[in-house]
Design a protein around this motif. Structure first.
Motif, PDB file in Angstrom:
ATOM      1  N   TYR A  31       0.863  -1.213  -0.008  1.00 26.03           N
ATOM      2  CA  TYR A  31      -0.008   0.060  -0.054  1.00 26.03           C
ATOM      3  C   TYR A  31       0.789   1.227  -0.037  1.00 26.03           C
ATOM      4  N   VAL A  32       0.590   2.242  -1.014  1.00 25.24           N
ATOM      5  CA  VAL A  32       1.268   3.492  -1.100  1.00 25.24           C
ATOM      6  C   VAL A  32       0.162   4.492  -1.318  1.00 25.24           C
ATOM      7  N   SER A  33       0.871   5.743  -0.786  1.00 26.38           N
ATOM      8  CA  SER A  33      -0.272   6.925  -1.272  1.00 26.38           C
ATOM      9  C   SER A  33       0.083   7.179  -2.607  1.00 26.38           C
ATOM     10  N   PRO A  34      -1.074   7.894  -3.074  1.00 30.57           N
ATOM     11  CA  PRO A  34      -1.281   8.445  -4.544  1.00 30.57           C
ATOM     12  C   PRO A  34       0.295   9.229  -4.948  1.00 30.57           C
ATOM     13  N   SER A  35       0.798  10.011  -4.211  1.00 23.43           N
ATOM     14  CA  SER A  35       1.713  10.801  -4.464  1.00 23.43           C
ATOM     15  C   SER A  35       3.110   9.979  -4.505  1.00 23.43           C
ATOM     16  N   ASP A  36       3.372   8.984  -3.696  1.00 19.17           N
ATOM     17  CA  ASP A  36       4.371   8.208  -3.634  1.00 19.17           C
ATOM     18  C   ASP A  36       4.368   7.205  -4.845  1.00 19.17           C
ATOM     19  N   ALA A  37       3.119   6.669  -5.164  1.00 20.76           N
ATOM     20  CA  ALA A  37       2.784   5.965  -6.593  1.00 20.76           C
ATOM     21  C   ALA A  37       3.331   6.717  -7.504  1.00 20.76           C
ATOM     22  N   VAL A  42       4.022   4.026 -10.798  1.00 18.63           N
ATOM     23  CA  VAL A  42       3.027   2.794 -10.488  1.00 18.63           C
ATOM     24  C   VAL A  42       1.561   3.271 -10.092  1.00 18.63           C
ATOM     25  N   ASP A  43       0.785   2.208 -10.478  1.00 21.96           N
ATOM     26  CA  ASP A  43      -0.712   2.486 -10.332  1.00 21.96           C
ATOM     27  C   ASP A  43      -1.093   0.965  -9.718  1.00 21.96           C
ATOM     28  N   ASP A  44      -2.405   1.079  -9.245  1.00 23.52           N
ATOM     29  CA  ASP A  44      -2.927  -0.109  -8.809  1.00 23.52           C
ATOM     30  C   ASP A  44      -2.552  -1.157  -9.902  1.00 23.52           C
ATOM     31  N   GLY A  45      -2.169  -2.297  -8.910  1.00 19.47           N
ATOM     32  CA  GLY A  45      -2.029  -3.611  -9.749  1.00 19.47           C
ATOM     33  C   GLY A  45      -0.572  -3.699 -10.418  1.00 19.47           C
ATOM     34  N   ASP A  46       0.185  -2.798 -10.384  1.00 16.26           N
ATOM     35  CA  ASP A  46       1.615  -2.707 -10.893  1.00 16.26           C
ATOM     36  C   ASP A  46       2.394  -3.411  -9.910  1.00 16.26           C
ATOM     37  N   GLY A  47       3.641  -4.301 -10.126  1.00 17.97           N
ATOM     38  CA  GLY A  47       4.446  -4.678  -9.468  1.00 17.97           C
ATOM     39  C   GLY A  47       5.601  -3.726  -8.864  1.00 17.97           C
ATOM     40  N   VAL A  48       6.082  -4.079  -7.577  1.00 14.63           N
ATOM     41  CA  VAL A  48       6.912  -3.193  -7.148  1.00 14.63           C
ATOM     42  C   VAL A  48       8.140  -4.112  -6.033  1.00 14.63           C
ATOM     43  N   ARG A 110      10.770   0.597  -5.899  1.00 12.44           N
ATOM     44  CA  ARG A 110      11.005   0.631  -7.355  1.00 12.44           C
ATOM     45  C   ARG A 110       9.945  -0.233  -8.093  1.00 12.44           C
ATOM     46  N   ALA A 111       9.833   0.232  -9.166  1.00 12.04           N
ATOM     47  CA  ALA A 111       8.677  -0.313 -10.412  1.00 12.04           C
ATOM     48  C   ALA A 111       9.215  -1.585 -10.626  1.00 12.04           C
TER      49      ALA A 111
END
Length: 115
Positions: A31-37, A42-48, A110-111
């Protein structure tokens, strides 16, 4: 970025990790904040990959509008996305309980493209 504490509803540490009554196991997310994403791209569903001085884990992002910028939540009690891999048992341990520090651990994010 720093590690924040998170427990999922209906999931306490390892309870329900393997599913119950034929239900599939619950899935863990990073879970990350919108600004950190946004800053990591990255967006919902992306790998990190989430890394600390003690180790790293990989997972799937969930953007959480209620999360403060600079805080990354990795929930407790999952095997693959194991928050324990981001902590240490030999430094920053509570002298009374022996519990490792589970919040405030410095992190990088990192993405992972194609994940």
């Amino acid at each position: 970025l720093v590690l924040g504490n998170r427990r999922e509803i209906h999931h306490t540490n390892s309870t329900l990790t393997w599913g119950v009554g034929g239900s599939p196991p619950l899935e863990a997310f990073v879970y990350v904040s919108p600004s950190d994403a946004h800053s990591v791209g990255v967006d919902d569903g992306d790998g990190v990959e989430v890394a600390s001085p003690h180790g790293a884990v990989t997972g799937v992002v969930r953007v959480d509008e209620n999360l403060a910028p600079g805080v990354v939540n990795v929930p407790h009690g999952y095997h693959h996305l194991n928050v324990g891999r981001l902590t240490a048992t030999d430094v920053d341990v509570d002298p009374l309980t022996g519990m490792p520090t589970l919040v405030g651990v410095p992190l990088s994010l990192r993405a992972i493209r194609g994940a």
